[in-house]
Design a protein around this motif. Structure first.
Motif, short mmCIF file in Angstrom:
data_model
loop_
_atom_site.label_atom_id
_atom_site.label_comp_id
_atom_site.label_asym_id
_atom_site.label_seq_id
_atom_site.Cartn_x
_atom_site.Cartn_y
_atom_site.Cartn_z
N GLU A 26 0.83 -1.20 0.00
CA GLU A 26 0.00 0.00 0.00
C GLU A 26 0.87 1.25 0.00
O GLU A 26 0.57 2.23 -0.70
CB GLU A 26 -0.93 0.00 1.22
N ASP A 30 0.85 3.97 -2.89
CA ASP A 30 0.63 5.39 -2.62
C ASP A 30 1.76 6.23 -3.19
O ASP A 30 1.53 7.29 -3.80
CB ASP A 30 0.50 5.64 -1.11
N ASP A 33 1.39 6.27 -6.93
CA ASP A 33 0.29 7.17 -7.31
C ASP A 33 0.74 8.62 -7.25
O ASP A 33 0.43 9.42 -8.14
CB ASP A 33 -0.91 6.97 -6.38
N LYS A 34 1.47 8.96 -6.17
CA LYS A 34 1.97 10.33 -6.03
C LYS A 34 2.91 10.67 -7.18
O LYS A 34 2.83 11.75 -7.77
CB LYS A 34 2.68 10.49 -4.68
#
Length: 115
Positions: A26, A30, A33-34
């Motif tokens: 996760e 994340d 994604d950033k």
């Protein structure tokens, strides 16, 4: 009930290991994604800059085309002026030749009339 209290799950270590792996995944997701969001922002900025460059190049091409047309008109005018000057010079030369011919004829006629 005492038997239930001392019961340990055999798969608890596996569950905790899987939970840690899930947390790490996760966190990585994340982070990615950033990074993707940052890359999308940079791509949007680059698109804007490329649009500006394309507009500038198109303006330059249009301006160059207009200047080429203006230059062609100027060159045509200069060529026409030069041709007119050449024709005027030839016309003067012809008139001078005609004038000298007439003078020569008049002189010959004058001297042939005198006995």
């Amino acid at each position: 009930m005492a038997a239930n209290e001392s019961y340990t799950c055999l798969h608890e270590d596996q569950i905790q290991g899987q939970s840690r792996k899930i947390e790490r995944l996760e966190a990585r997701a994340d982070f990615k994604d950033k990074r993707l969001d940052e890359l999308n922002d940079k791509i949007d900025k680059m698109d804007g800059k490329l649009d500006t460059i394309v507009d500038t190049v198109n303006d330059f091409i249009l301006q160059s085309s207009q200047q080429d047309n203006q230059l062609e008109v100027r060159i045509t005018k200069v060529e026409t002026d030069m041709e007119n000057q050449k024709l005027e010079s030839q016309r003067r030369t012809v008139w001078i030749g005609i004038g000298l011919t007439i003078i020569t004829i008049l002189i010959n006629v004058y001297f042939h009339m005198i006995p």
